[in-house]
Design an enzyme around this catalytic site. Structure first.
Site, PDB file in Angstrom:
ATOM      1  N   SER A 133       0.768  -0.983   0.121  1.00  0.00           N
ATOM      2  CA  SER A 133       0.055   0.043   0.152  1.00  0.00           C
ATOM      3  C   SER A 133       0.885   1.312  -0.128  1.00  0.00           C
ATOM      4  CB  SER A 133      -0.771  -0.140   1.332  1.00  0.00           C
ATOM      5  OG  SER A 133      -1.546   1.170   1.209  1.00  0.00           O
ATOM      6  N   LYS A 188      -4.185  -6.883   4.056  1.00  0.00           N
ATOM      7  CA  LYS A 188      -4.390  -5.622   3.072  1.00  0.00           C
ATOM      8  C   LYS A 188      -5.779  -5.416   2.835  1.00  0.00           C
ATOM      9  CE  LYS A 188      -3.020  -2.649   0.021  1.00  0.00           C
ATOM     10  NZ  LYS A 188      -3.649  -2.638  -1.152  1.00  0.00           N
ATOM     11  N   HIS A 191      -7.119  -3.631   5.776  1.00  0.00           N
ATOM     12  CA  HIS A 191      -6.638  -2.232   5.636  1.00  0.00           C
ATOM     13  C   HIS A 191      -7.219  -1.320   4.800  1.00  0.00           C
ATOM     14  CE1 HIS A 191      -4.269   0.418   3.019  1.00  0.00           C
ATOM     15  NE2 HIS A 191      -3.649   0.734   4.207  1.00  0.00           N
ATOM     16  N   ASN A 192      -7.696  -2.034   3.451  1.00  0.00           N
ATOM     17  CA  ASN A 192      -8.616  -1.042   2.550  1.00  0.00           C
ATOM     18  C   ASN A 192      -9.965  -0.943   2.931  1.00  0.00           C
ATOM     19  OD1 ASN A 192      -6.288  -1.661   1.041  1.00  0.00           O
ATOM     20  ND2 ASN A 192      -7.312  -1.803  -0.932  1.00  0.00           N
ATOM     21  N   GLU A 195      -9.691   1.946   5.472  1.00  0.00           N
ATOM     22  CA  GLU A 195      -9.463   3.040   4.805  1.00  0.00           C
ATOM     23  C   GLU A 195     -10.968   3.477   4.504  1.00  0.00           C
ATOM     24  OE1 GLU A 195      -6.335   2.401   1.674  1.00  0.00           O
ATOM     25  OE2 GLU A 195      -7.729   3.508   0.389  1.00  0.00           O
TER      26      GLU A 195
END
Ligand code: 2AM
Length: 487
Positions: A133, A188, A191-192, A195
């Site tokens: 990222s 990940k 994480h997104n 976000e």
């Protein structure tokens, strides 16, 4: 002059912008890198353009590429997620030997990474699926790297990945081993999702200041800049301040000319689907995904805006104090969101049999990536204090912040409801907080209803858990319970 006679420490397949930037980043750290791309122009462009003079070995066939690599060979794929990855694995594998390593640095869906790690392990090939990222800039100068896969692969590539990764303010690499097979890509994905949540919360704060308080863009810019100097210090708050200050050619804020219809590529949705499948209430991320979906119903909203009434109540009260309330609501909601994200990772750890490095995950997110923030340093500290911390909200520091922010948070949600300003993420996080801290919830009513219409049975508070009862509520139904299906 670069020494290109020696073999390459690592090879990168896929020389679009992300791939090119990673290659140059590796060269900056003293590595010799072989590059290969389906379309040979991109390879040439790299070595004759931005990568000129760097220790890059350009190659124009898979055979040439493999031949350029030092053993054990390390092949990093920076190609489009999906079938292309499988295709490349198939074309590269016959040229590899036992102990060689393939790394997928794309945005692959974690079940694919689980499958690939296992299939390649059977052939003696090591596999890593890693989330990366930080966009193009991150890839060039230090992204957040979240590798998972075959644990035997980690020592082979650890130095390279940690060298090229972002560093925290304390100088620690934002790259550490996450866990087995799909764990890196899973983290990940979360994480997104987080976000999405952070962006939604910030948008709600902005919208409330704009429509609820009638603040100017200069004022909002000041507020976000100020927030960025405190507990909320983060990349997303920083760019929000910049965006608010940005003027279009006519001198007016560009932001207000951008159509309010949000797009998405799917990683937030994946997080939500996985949360639903595992039964973990990741309410804020899912709400953030749906908020984007609702925004995308643009034409429908224009019609509804003319038809459906709302309150005409304006904000009354101390505006400065209310801005501080919004800041605290944002902080408290963010704690809920990250707590939910880690709850999801914890469940995935059980479901997929991983050993997750939680403190490492927080550290990996501290720098380089879109959700990087000071806040993640606090999360890292919480996991340092208690590596098996069950829920972030139960950590003393975060519990204290929630307690301190609570009145403001409730005030913001109440004001939004009164003024008719949508604040789905602020509201859902508060509802979660109140639900999570409730020893009693109205689920007894749900169980009674399920038993009433479908004989689904219930447990009793006055009997041990695990014993199931059915009541013939109307006197008409039978005494037989529906143990075999779940409607
Ligand atoms: P290209 O330059 O030849 O298009 C990001 O899109 C990277 O994935 C690019 O390097 C691109 O190569 C590669 N890629 C996309 N689809 C591909 C395919 N079907 N086969 C091989 N490479 C592909």
């Amino acid at each position: 002059m670069a020494d290109t006679k020696r073999k390459a420490d690592i090879g990168v397949v896929g020389l679009a912008v992300m791939g090119q930037n990673l290659v140059m980043n590796m060269c900056d750290h003293g590595y010799t890198v072989a590059g290969y791309n389906r379309t040979s122009e991109k390879t040439k462009d790299l070595v004759e353009g931005p990568g000129k003079g760097m220790a890059i070995i350009p190659t124009y066939s898979i055979e040439e590429f493999i031949d350029a690599l030092e053993k054990p060979r390390k092949v990093m794929l920076m190609v489009k997620a999906g079938e292309v990855v499988d295709k490349f694995i198939d074309s590269v594998t016959p040229h590899l030997e036992e102990g060689d390593l393939i790394i997928d640095g794309g945005n692959s869906h974690f079940p694919d990474t689980i499958r690939r790690t296992k299939a390649l392990a059977e052939k003696g090939i090591l596999y890593i699926g890693t989330g990366i990222s930080g966009g193009e800039e991150g890839a060039r100068h230090g992204p957040s790297i979240m590798p998972g896969g075959n644990p035997k692969a980690w020592p082979i590539v650890r130095n390279i990945l940690q060298d090229i990764s972002a560093k925290t303010r304390d100088g620690e690499p934002c790259c550490d081993w996450v866990g087995q097979d799909g764990a890196g890509h899973y983290v990940k994905m979360v994480h997104n999702g987080i976000e999405y949540g952070d962006m939604q919360l910030i948008s709600e704060a902005y919208y409330l200041m704009k429509t609820g308080l009638g603040m100017t863009h200069e004022e909002m810019h000041e507020v976000f800049s100020e927030w960025n100097r405190g507990e909320l210090d983060s990349y997303l708050i920083e760019i929000t301040a910049d965006i608010l200050a940005y003027k279009d050619k006519d001198g007016s804020p560009l932001l207000e000319k951008i159509l309010d219809s949000a797009g998405q590529k799917g990683t937030g949705k994946w997080t939500g689907i996985n949360a639903l499948e595992m039964g973990i209430p990741v309410t804020l991320i899912v709400e953030a995904v749906f908020a984007r979906c609702l925004s995308a119903l643009y034409d429908e909203r224009q019609l509804a805006a003319k038809t459906l009434a709302g309150p005409s109540k304006k904000f009354e009260g101390d505006r400065k104090a209310f801005v501080e309330d919004i800041r605290q609501a944002l902080l408290a909601s963010k704690i809920v969101s990250y707590a939910q994200g880690f709850m999801l990772i914890r469940e995935a750890e059980k479901e997929y049999g991983w050993d997750i490095n939680y403190g490492g995950v927080a550290n990996m997110w501290r720098g380089g990536c879109i959700i990087r923030s000071v806040f993640l340093g606090n999360i890292k500290e919480a996991f340092d204090r208690k590596p098996d911390l069950y829920n972030l909200m139960l950590d003393d520091y975060f519990r204290g912040v929630l307690e301190r922010c609570q009145d403001s948070w409730r005030n913001v949600v109440a004001q939004c409801a009164r003024m008719g300003v949508p604040a789905p993420a602020f509201s859902t996080s508060l509802a979660f907080y109140d639900g999570y801290r409730s020893s009693q919830l109205p689920a007894n009513m749900i169980q009674a209803q399920r038993d009433y219409f479908g004989a689904h049975t219930y447990q009793r508070t006055d009997r041990p858990k695990g014993e199931f009862f059915h009541t013939n509520w109307t006197g008409k139904g039978g005494e037989v319970s529906a143990g075999t299906y779940n409607a």
